[in-house]
Design a protein around this motif. Structure first.
Motif, PDB file in Angstrom:
ATOM      1  N   ARG A 871       0.835  -1.206   0.000  1.00 21.87           N
ATOM      2  CA  ARG A 871       0.000   0.000   0.000  1.00 21.87           C
ATOM      3  C   ARG A 871       0.868   1.254   0.000  1.00 21.87           C
ATOM      4  O   ARG A 871       0.538   2.260  -0.630  1.00 21.87           O
ATOM      5  CB  ARG A 871      -0.942  -0.011   1.202  1.00 21.87           C
ATOM      6  CG  ARG A 871      -1.972  -1.146   1.123  1.00 21.87           C
ATOM      7  CD  ARG A 871      -2.908  -1.138   2.306  1.00 21.87           C
ATOM      8  NE  ARG A 871      -3.892  -0.065   2.199  1.00 21.87           N
ATOM      9  CZ  ARG A 871      -4.718   0.275   3.171  1.00 21.87           C
ATOM     10  NH1 ARG A 871      -4.657  -0.345   4.348  1.00 21.87           N
ATOM     11  NH2 ARG A 871      -5.598   1.236   2.994  1.00 21.87           N
ATOM     12  N   ASP A 872       1.978   1.223   0.724  1.00 22.14           N
ATOM     13  CA  ASP A 872       2.887   2.378   0.731  1.00 22.14           C
ATOM     14  C   ASP A 872       3.535   2.563  -0.645  1.00 22.14           C
ATOM     15  O   ASP A 872       3.663   3.683  -1.145  1.00 22.14           O
ATOM     16  CB  ASP A 872       3.973   2.179   1.787  1.00 22.14           C
ATOM     17  CG  ASP A 872       3.449   2.334   3.201  1.00 22.14           C
ATOM     18  OD1 ASP A 872       2.367   2.935   3.365  1.00 22.14           O
ATOM     19  OD2 ASP A 872       4.119   1.850   4.134  1.00 22.14           O
ATOM     20  N   LEU A 873       3.937   1.452  -1.247  1.00 23.30           N
ATOM     21  CA  LEU A 873       4.686   1.521  -2.507  1.00 23.30           C
ATOM     22  C   LEU A 873       3.827   2.032  -3.659  1.00 23.30           C
ATOM     23  O   LEU A 873       4.293   2.830  -4.475  1.00 23.30           O
ATOM     24  CB  LEU A 873       5.230   0.127  -2.862  1.00 23.30           C
ATOM     25  CG  LEU A 873       5.957  -0.005  -4.203  1.00 23.30           C
ATOM     26  CD1 LEU A 873       7.250   0.816  -4.200  1.00 23.30           C
ATOM     27  CD2 LEU A 873       6.265  -1.472  -4.507  1.00 23.30           C
ATOM     28  N   VAL A 874       2.552   1.622  -3.731  1.00 22.61           N
ATOM     29  CA  VAL A 874       1.745   1.874  -4.925  1.00 22.61           C
ATOM     30  C   VAL A 874       0.871   3.113  -4.813  1.00 22.61           C
ATOM     31  O   VAL A 874       0.045   3.358  -5.707  1.00 22.61           O
ATOM     32  CB  VAL A 874       0.858   0.652  -5.248  1.00 22.61           C
ATOM     33  CG1 VAL A 874       1.706  -0.597  -5.393  1.00 22.61           C
ATOM     34  CG2 VAL A 874      -0.217   0.447  -4.186  1.00 22.61           C
ATOM     35  N   THR A 875       1.042   3.881  -3.783  1.00 22.01           N
ATOM     36  CA  THR A 875       0.217   5.078  -3.605  1.00 22.01           C
ATOM     37  C   THR A 875       0.264   5.947  -4.865  1.00 22.01           C
ATOM     38  O   THR A 875       1.348   6.286  -5.356  1.00 22.01           O
ATOM     39  CB  THR A 875       0.708   5.895  -2.393  1.00 22.01           C
ATOM     40  OG1 THR A 875       0.615   5.071  -1.230  1.00 22.01           O
ATOM     41  CG2 THR A 875      -0.129   7.142  -2.217  1.00 22.01           C
ATOM     42  N   PRO A 878      -3.971   3.951  -9.315  1.00 26.75           N
ATOM     43  CA  PRO A 878      -5.354   3.621  -8.951  1.00 26.75           C
ATOM     44  C   PRO A 878      -5.656   2.125  -8.937  1.00 26.75           C
ATOM     45  O   PRO A 878      -6.349   1.636  -8.048  1.00 26.75           O
ATOM     46  CB  PRO A 878      -6.191   4.351 -10.003  1.00 26.75           C
ATOM     47  CG  PRO A 878      -5.266   4.592 -11.139  1.00 26.75           C
ATOM     48  CD  PRO A 878      -3.911   4.773 -10.536  1.00 26.75           C
ATOM     49  N   VAL A 879      -5.142   1.378  -9.897  1.00 25.39           N
ATOM     50  CA  VAL A 879      -5.447  -0.058  -9.934  1.00 25.39           C
ATOM     51  C   VAL A 879      -4.667  -0.799  -8.860  1.00 25.39           C
ATOM     52  O   VAL A 879      -5.228  -1.616  -8.115  1.00 25.39           O
ATOM     53  CB  VAL A 879      -5.146  -0.641 -11.327  1.00 25.39           C
ATOM     54  CG1 VAL A 879      -5.440  -2.146 -11.346  1.00 25.39           C
ATOM     55  CG2 VAL A 879      -5.974   0.047 -12.395  1.00 25.39           C
ATOM     56  N   ALA A 880      -3.366  -0.521  -8.766  1.00 20.02           N
ATOM     57  CA  ALA A 880      -2.563  -1.211  -7.756  1.00 20.02           C
ATOM     58  C   ALA A 880      -3.015  -0.839  -6.351  1.00 20.02           C
ATOM     59  O   ALA A 880      -2.995  -1.674  -5.434  1.00 20.02           O
ATOM     60  CB  ALA A 880      -1.086  -0.879  -7.952  1.00 20.02           C
ATOM     61  N   THR A 881      -3.436   0.404  -6.140  1.00 18.62           N
ATOM     62  CA  THR A 881      -3.957   0.807  -4.831  1.00 18.62           C
ATOM     63  C   THR A 881      -5.225   0.032  -4.499  1.00 18.62           C
ATOM     64  O   THR A 881      -5.409  -0.443  -3.370  1.00 18.62           O
ATOM     65  CB  THR A 881      -4.231   2.317  -4.810  1.00 18.62           C
ATOM     66  OG1 THR A 881      -2.990   3.010  -4.959  1.00 18.62           O
ATOM     67  CG2 THR A 881      -4.895   2.739  -3.507  1.00 18.62           C
ATOM     68  N   ALA A 882      -6.113  -0.140  -5.490  1.00 19.00           N
ATOM     69  CA  ALA A 882      -7.332  -0.914  -5.254  1.00 19.00           C
ATOM     70  C   ALA A 882      -6.999  -2.372  -4.961  1.00 19.00           C
ATOM     71  O   ALA A 882      -7.649  -3.012  -4.112  1.00 19.00           O
ATOM     72  CB  ALA A 882      -8.255  -0.804  -6.468  1.00 19.00           C
ATOM     73  N   LEU A 883      -5.976  -2.914  -5.644  1.00 20.03           N
ATOM     74  CA  LEU A 883      -5.559  -4.283  -5.340  1.00 20.03           C
ATOM     75  C   LEU A 883      -5.055  -4.410  -3.901  1.00 20.03           C
ATOM     76  O   LEU A 883      -5.418  -5.349  -3.177  1.00 20.03           O
ATOM     77  CB  LEU A 883      -4.452  -4.716  -6.310  1.00 20.03           C
ATOM     78  CG  LEU A 883      -4.867  -5.085  -7.736  1.00 20.03           C
ATOM     79  CD1 LEU A 883      -3.640  -5.227  -8.627  1.00 20.03           C
ATOM     80  CD2 LEU A 883      -5.680  -6.370  -7.758  1.00 20.03           C
ATOM     81  N   ALA A 884      -4.219  -3.462  -3.488  1.00 24.77           N
ATOM     82  CA  ALA A 884      -3.689  -3.507  -2.128  1.00 24.77           C
ATOM     83  C   ALA A 884      -4.794  -3.275  -1.100  1.00 24.77           C
ATOM     84  O   ALA A 884      -4.819  -3.919  -0.037  1.00 24.77           O
ATOM     85  CB  ALA A 884      -2.582  -2.470  -1.977  1.00 24.77           C
ATOM     86  N   ASP A 885      -5.715  -2.358  -1.389  1.00 26.40           N
ATOM     87  CA  ASP A 885      -6.839  -2.122  -0.475  1.00 26.40           C
ATOM     88  C   ASP A 885      -7.728  -3.357  -0.377  1.00 26.40           C
ATOM     89  O   ASP A 885      -8.259  -3.675   0.695  1.00 26.40           O
ATOM     90  CB  ASP A 885      -7.663  -0.925  -0.965  1.00 26.40           C
ATOM     91  CG  ASP A 885      -6.955   0.404  -0.735  1.00 26.40           C
ATOM     92  OD1 ASP A 885      -5.954   0.425   0.017  1.00 26.40           O
ATOM     93  OD2 ASP A 885      -7.408   1.420  -1.313  1.00 26.40           O
TER      94      ASP A 885
END
Length: 949
Positions: A871-875, A878-885
Motif C-alpha cells: 500500500r505504501d509503494l503503490v500510492t 489507482p489499480v494497484a492501490t485498489a488491489l492492495a486495499d
C-alpha cells in the motif's frame, strides 16, 4: 438459443476471412480501418461462439474453398483464341515445375497465354494465383517491391522485402505469374532463386523474351499461332475475331486469303491484331498491298530473329500510315512508363510540330489505331502504349535525334510532379488530409511513381542531369515515406546523398535516411548513416552538424541497442562521443551541445545499468545527465532532440524508482511531438517510440484507459499498418489487464502473424504482449492456447522479465482467478525491491500488489506486512492501490471496504478486477461477479468467501 443476427458488414468480413486475408487486407478491400475490422472479428467470435480466427474462416461460406485466380488475375477485354495445345502443355509444366519461363519474341502472345494458363491451373493451388507485371520496373532492385504489391505483402520495420517476402509466402501453395521479365532479368533471377528456396509450395510462371538463365528453370518456347487439325488456322481465327470486333467480319470466301495474310505475318499475335484493326477501313486487298510495300527487315543483332522482324515490320507499316504529327506523338509518348493523361502528354510531347490541342486529338487517333490503349481512372482518362510499341517508339526517338530532348522534357515533368507530391506529402497522412492528401494523394502517387523512378534512373547516369536527379531523388524519397514505402524512402535518400553536389546536401540526405532507418527499426543502418552524415558535415566544414550527427550515432548505439543485428563496441561509441565533443567545442552551437549531452546521458545510463544500481549515486547521476540534456535541447529549440532527451529522462527516473515522474516525462514528450506536428522521418520515429513509451508508463502507473488510448493510437498508425507486433503490443497489454477478452482475441492474430513475419524478434514490449494474451486464455481456461502463447512469450521477451516481471504478474492473475493463491504466492516469492532491478520497472506496482493479495488468500504469516508495504509503494496508482486495499479488506474481514474496491476498479477502467471483487465478496454478490466476467468473455473463477483470509 438462436444465434445473434450478423450485420451485412460482418457478413462481408466473414466472407473475406474465408479467403484467408489479413485484417489489413480486409480493411483495404472494404475501405474501412484495421481497428474496425478487428472490432467486427471480435463481434463475430462472440456471436458465433467460436474460439479463434481459424474457426471463423472455416465458418465463412468460402472458408473451405481454395482461392481462385479470378480476383487477382487481370481480366482481358477480348476473347482468348486458340492455343489449346500450348495451354495444356504449359499448364502441365507449371504444375510439375517450380519455375517455368514462357519465352518468345515481343508480340507473340506470351502474356495472354500465361493468363489463360493461370486461370486454368488456379484450382490446383489452394492459396490462389497472383499476377505481377514488371513492365513499369526499371530498377532490378525493385522486383521484390512489385511482387510484394501483387501478393499483398507489406514492409516490415527492421527487414528488407527480400527477407519479408519469403517469410510471408513460406507456407503458401500458390502460383505467381511474373510478366515481362526481360528488362530486369538480372534482378528477377536471384530474387526467384531466394524466393523458391524458401517457399516450397510456390510455383512461378514467368514470361520473358529470353530465358532467365537459372539452373532450376524450365523453358517453354511460345510459338506463333499456327495451323491446327483439319487445315484450320488459329492465327486466322484470331484475325476474324478481332476484325469482327472493329466493325465487319470477312466473308467466308475470304478465309483462305486471311490465312495467307496471317502466315505472312508469321502468326505473331500483335501483328495480326494490328492488321485486323485496319480491316474495316482498308479491306483485305489494302492490307495485302500495305504489307507488300511496307514489309522490310530492320537492322538488328542476332537477337532480332525473323519473327521479331515481322512484328517490327507491322509496326513500321502501321507507323507509316500515320500523319507526321501522329508519328511524332507516338514516339514521344513512348517515354511514359505507365498510363498517362492527355495533359501529361501535352507537357512532354507538345512541341513543334505539335501543340496541346494536336496532342489531345492525336491521342484519340492513336487509340483508334490500337497503338494506345485507353482506360478510365479516378484522375481521368489515361493512355498506355504496350511495351513492344514503347520500345519501338524509343528507337524512333533515337533515330530522329529527339531521344535526349524528349527524355529531358519527361524529366522536367517528373520533377514538377514529384515536387507537387512532396509538397502534399506532409498532409497526406495527417488528421485532416483534405483534397490534397488521404486516398486521393495515394492515388496520385501510385499513378506517377513508376514514371518518377524511370526518369530518375535515366537522369542519374548523366552528369549534365545530376542536379535534377538529386532533386528528384529527394522528392521521391519524401513521397515514398508518406506512402509508407519505407525501404524505398531510405534507398532514395541514400541515392540523393550520392548525387549531391555538395557535402552539406549529402549530409542532409543521409540524416533523413537515418530517420527512415529508425522507423524501420534498423539500428545498424541508423548508426551507419548518422556516422556518414557526420563525416560529410565535417568535410563540408560544418562542425555543429558534424557534432550533432556523431553524437546521435553514439546515442543510437545505446538508446536503440535492441534494434541492432550487431551492437557496436562500447569503445567505438565512446570514441564517436569524443569526436562529437571536439566538434561541439569548436563551434559552441546549442543544438550540438544538446546532442552531446544526450549521448553523455546515454553513456551514464548504460554504466548504471551495468552495475544494476549498486552505487547509491548512480541513479541520481543518470537523472542529472538526462535533465541536463533536456535543458540544453530546450534552449536549442530542437523538438526531436527534446523528445529524445525526455525519453532518456523517463528511463532515468524509472531506474531511480520514480515511476510517476517517468510517466510524466513520457507524457510531456508525447505532448511536445503532438504540438510540433512535424512529419519528418526523425520526428515520426520519435512519435512512434513516444506512443509506445507513454502507453508502457501508463500501464506501470495503473492508468489503463490512457494506456489503451495511446496503445490504440499506436496500433492505428499507417506507418505500422502491416507491423502488428510492435504496433499492437501495449494495446494487448492494456486490454488484457482491463479484462477485455474479446478485444484481445480479436487483436492477437495480427500480433502473432506480424511477429512471425518479422523473424520472431525480442523486445521489452513483445514479451509482455504475448504473455498478456496467454493470461486471457488462462482466464478462459483454454490450456492449449495458453501454453502456445506462453511459449511465444518466452521467445519474444527478455528472459528475466518473463520470469520475474510481466510473467509473474500475468501468471499470478491467472492463478488467483482459479483459486490457487499458494501457487501465486510461490510465483511472487522474491522481494519486489530486488525483482524490479532485474526487470522492466513497469511491473513493479502490479507485482507488489498481487503478491500481497496472494499472501492474504494463502494465509501467509507475513501477509499483513506485505500488504502494508504494498500500500505504501503503490500510492498514486489507482489499480494497484485498489488491489492492495482489497488485500487489506480481505485480511481484515471488512466486506464494505472490499465492495468499495469494486467501485475503485471500475473507476480506474479495470472491469475484470471489479467483477472479481464481487466474486470474492461471496453471497449474492458472487452471482453478479460471475455475470460480469461472463459478459467480458471470461470464465468465472471460484467464488471466494466474504472476507476470506
Amino acid at each position: 438459443m438462436t444465434t445473434p443476427a450478423i450485420s451485412s458488414r460482418e457478413a462481408e468480413v466473414l466472407d473475406l476471412l474465408g479467403e484467408h486475408l489479413s485484417n489489413a487486407e480486409i480493411a483495404a478491400r472494404l475501405f474501412i480501418s484495421v481497428r474496425t475490422v478487428e472490432s467486427h472479428v471480435s463481434s463475430l467470435l462472440r456471436k458465433l461462439e467460436l474460439p479463434d480466427r481459424r474457426a471463423l474462416s472455416r465458418r465463412s461460406p468460402g472458408g473451405t474453398a481454395p482461392r481462385t485466380a479470378a480476383a487477382v488475375l487481370p481480366v482481358p477485354l477480348t476473347a482468348f483464341v486458340g492455343r489449346a495445345r500450348e495451354q495444356a502443355e504449359l499448364a502441365e509444366a507449371v504444375t510439375a515445375g517450380r519455375l517455368v519461363t514462357a519465352v518468345g519474341p515481343g508480340g507473340v502472345g506470351k502474356t495472354r497465354l500465361a493468363l489463360a494458363v493461370a486461370a486454368r491451373a488456379a484450382g490446383g493451388f489452394p492459396d490462389g494465383v497472383c499476377f505481377a507485371d514488371l513492365v513499369p520496373v526499371t530498377d532490378p532492385g525493385r522486383v521484390a517491391a512489385a511482387v510484394a504489391a501483387a501478393t499483398g505483402v507489406g514492409e516490415q520495420p527492421g527487414r528488407s522485402l527480400d527477407d519479408v517476402l519469403p517469410a510471408a509466402l513460406a507456407d503458401r501453395r500458390a502460383l505467381l505469374v511474373l510478366d515481362n521479365c526481360e528488362q530486369v532479368r538480372e534482378g528477377v533471377a536471384p530474387f526467384l532463386e531466394r524466393l523458391l528456396t524458401a517457399c516450397p509450395g510456390l510455383h512461378v510462371l514467368a514470361t520473358s523474351r529470353a530465358r532467365l538463365m537459372v539452373p532450376f528453370e524450365r523453358v517453354f518456347p511460345v510459338p506463333p499461332l499456327s495451323r491446327v487439325g483439319g487445315g484450320r488456322s488459329e492465327a486466322a481465327a484470331l484475325f476474324l475475331e478481332r476484325a469482327a470486333a472493329v466493325g465487319r467480319a470477312p466473308d467466308p470466301a475470304e478465309y483462305g486469303h486471311v490465312t495467307a495474310l496471317c502466315e505472312r505475318l508469321d502468326g505473331m499475335a500483335l501483328a495480326i491484331e494490328l492488321a485486323a484493326a485496319r480491316w474495316s477501313t482498308l479491306g483485305l486487298d489494302g492490307l495485302t498491298a500495305g504489307l507488300s510495300d511496307q514489309l522490310r527487315i530492320l537492322a538488328g543483332g542476332p537477337r532480332a530473329d525473323g519473327r521479331h522482324r515481322s512484328v517490327r515490320a507491322v509496326l513500321d507499316w502501321s507507323h507509316d500510315l500515320l500523319t507526321p504529327e501522329d508519328r511524332a506523338l507516338l514516339r514521344r509518348v513512348s517515354v511514359f512508363a505507365v498510363p498517362f493523361t492527355a495533359q501529361a502528354a501535352a507537357d512532354v510531347a507538345g512541341f513543334a510540330p505539335l501543340d496541346a490541342a494536336a496532342v489531345a486529338d492525336g491521342l484519340g487517333r492513336l487509340a483508334e489505331q490500337s497503338l494506345l490503349t485507353v482506360t478510365a481512372a479516378p484522375g481521368g482518362t489515361r493512355y498506355h502504349a504496350l511495351e513492344t510499341i514503347r520500345q519501338y517508339g524509343t528507337e524512333l526517338l533515337a533515330g530522329t535525334g529527339e531521344l535526349g530532348g524528349v527524355r529531358g522534357r519527361h524529366l522536367a515533368w517528373c520533377l514538377d510532379a514529384a515536387a507537387a507530391l512532396a509538397e502534399d506529402a506532409a498532409v497526406a497522412g495527417g488528421p485532416d488530409p483534405g483534397p490534397r492528401g488521404g486516398a486521393a494523394w495515394r492515388v496520385r502517387f501510385d499513378a506517377a511513381a513508376d514514371d518518377l523512378r524511370a526518369a530518375l534512373a535515366w537522369a542519374a547516369g548523366l552528369p549534365e542531369h545530376r542536379a535534377d536527379a538529386h532533386r528528384l531523388a529527394c522528392a521521391l524519397a519524401s513521397s515514398a515515406f508518406a506512402r509508407n514505402l519505407l525501404g524505398e524512402a531510405q534507398q532514395r535518400h541514400e541515392q540523393a546523398a550520392g548525387l549531391a553536389a555538395h557535402d552539406t546536401d549529402a549530409a542532409a540526405a543521409l540524416r533523413q535516411a537515418a530517420g527512415v532507418a529508425g522507423c524501420r527499426r534498423l539500428g545498424d543502418d541508423m548508426y551507419r548513416l548518422h556516422r556518414a552524415a557526420g563525416e560529410a558535415a565535417r568535410r563540408a566544414g560544418d562542425p555543429a552538424a558534424a557534432a550533432r550527427d556523431l553524437a546521435t550515432a553514439a546515442t543510437v548505439a545505446y538508446r536503440f541497442s535492441s534494434t541492432f543485428a550487431e551492437i557496436p563496441a562500447a569503445s567505438e561509441a565512446r570514441a564517436l562521443l569524443g569526436e562529437a565533443r571536439e566538434q561541439a567545442a569548436a563551434c559552441g552551437d546549442p543544438a550540438a551541445e544538446a546532442a552531446v549531452a544526450l549521448a553523455e546521458a546515454a553513456v551514464v545510463a548504460d554504466a548504471f545499468g551495468a552495475v544494476q544500481g549498486d552505487a547509491d549515486n548512480s541513479a541520481a547521476d543518470t537523472v542529472a545527465a538526462a535533465e541536463r540534456a533536456v535543458d540544453l535541447a530546450l534552449r536549442a529549440g530542437d523538438g526531436a532532440a527534446r523528445s529524445a532527451a525526455l525519453d532518456a529522462l523517463s528511463g532515468a527516473q524509472s531506474w531511480a524508482g520514480d515511476p510517476f515522474a517517468a510517466a510524466a516525462a513520457a507524457r510531456h514528450r508525447l505532448d511536445l511531438l503532438d504540438r510540433s506536428g512535424a512529419a519528418t522521418p526523425a520526428a515520426t520515429h520519435e512519435l512512434v517510440d513516444a506512443l509506445a513509451m507513454a502507453a508502457a508508463t501508463a500501464v506501470g502507473t495503473g492508468e489503463l484507459p490512457q494506456a489503451r488510448a495511446w496503445g490504440e493510437r499506436l496500433a492505428g498508425r499507417p506507418l505500422l499498418a502491416e507491423v502488428g507486433d510492435h504496433a499492437t503490443s501495449w494495446l494487448l497489454v492494456a486490454d488484457a489487464l482491463a479484462g477485455r477478452a474479446d478485444d484481445v482475441l480479436a487483436t492477437s492474430p495480427r500480433f502473432l502473424d506480424a511477429w512471425e513475419r518479422a523473424g520472431r524478434q525480442r523486445s521489452f514490449s513483445l514479451g509482455p504482449a504475448a504473455a498478456a494474451v496467454a493470461m486471457v486464455h488462462g482466464l478462459r481456461a483454454d490450456r492449449d492456447a495458453r501454453a502456445a502463447w506462453l511459449a511465444t512469450a518466452d521467445r519474444a521477451g527478455a528472459e528475466d522479465d518473463h520470469r520475474h516481471g510481466h510473467g509473474a504478474v500475468f501468471d499470478s492473475i491467472v492463478l488467483l482467478h482459479h483459486g490457487d493463491p499458494a501457487a501465486a504466492l510461490e510465483r511472487t516469492a522474491p522481494e519486489p525491491e530486488s525483482v524490479w532491478k532485474w526487470v522492466c520497472w513497469v511491473w513493479l506496482h502490479w507485482y507488489a500488489a498481487l503478491r500481497a493479495e496472494a499472501a492474504v488468500l494463502a494465509g501467509h504469516p507475513a501477509a499483513a506486512a506485505r500488504t502494508a508495504a504494498a500500500r505504501d509503494l503503490v500510492t498514486g496508482n489507482p489499480v494497484a492501490t485498489a488491489l492492495a486495499d482489497r488485500a487489506q479488506a480481505l485480511l481484515d474481514g471488512d466486506r464494505q471496504r472490499l465492495l468499495a474496491t469494486a467501485d475503485a476498479f471500475a473507476a480506474a477502467g479495470c472491469p475484470y478486477q471489479a467483477a472479481r471483487t464481487l466474486l470474492l465478496a461471496g453471497g449474492r454478490h458472487a452471482a453478479a461477479g460471475a455475470a460480469a466476467l461472463d459478459a467480458l468473455g471470461l470464465r468465472p473463477g471460484p467464488a471466494g468467501p466474504a472476507a476470506a483470509h
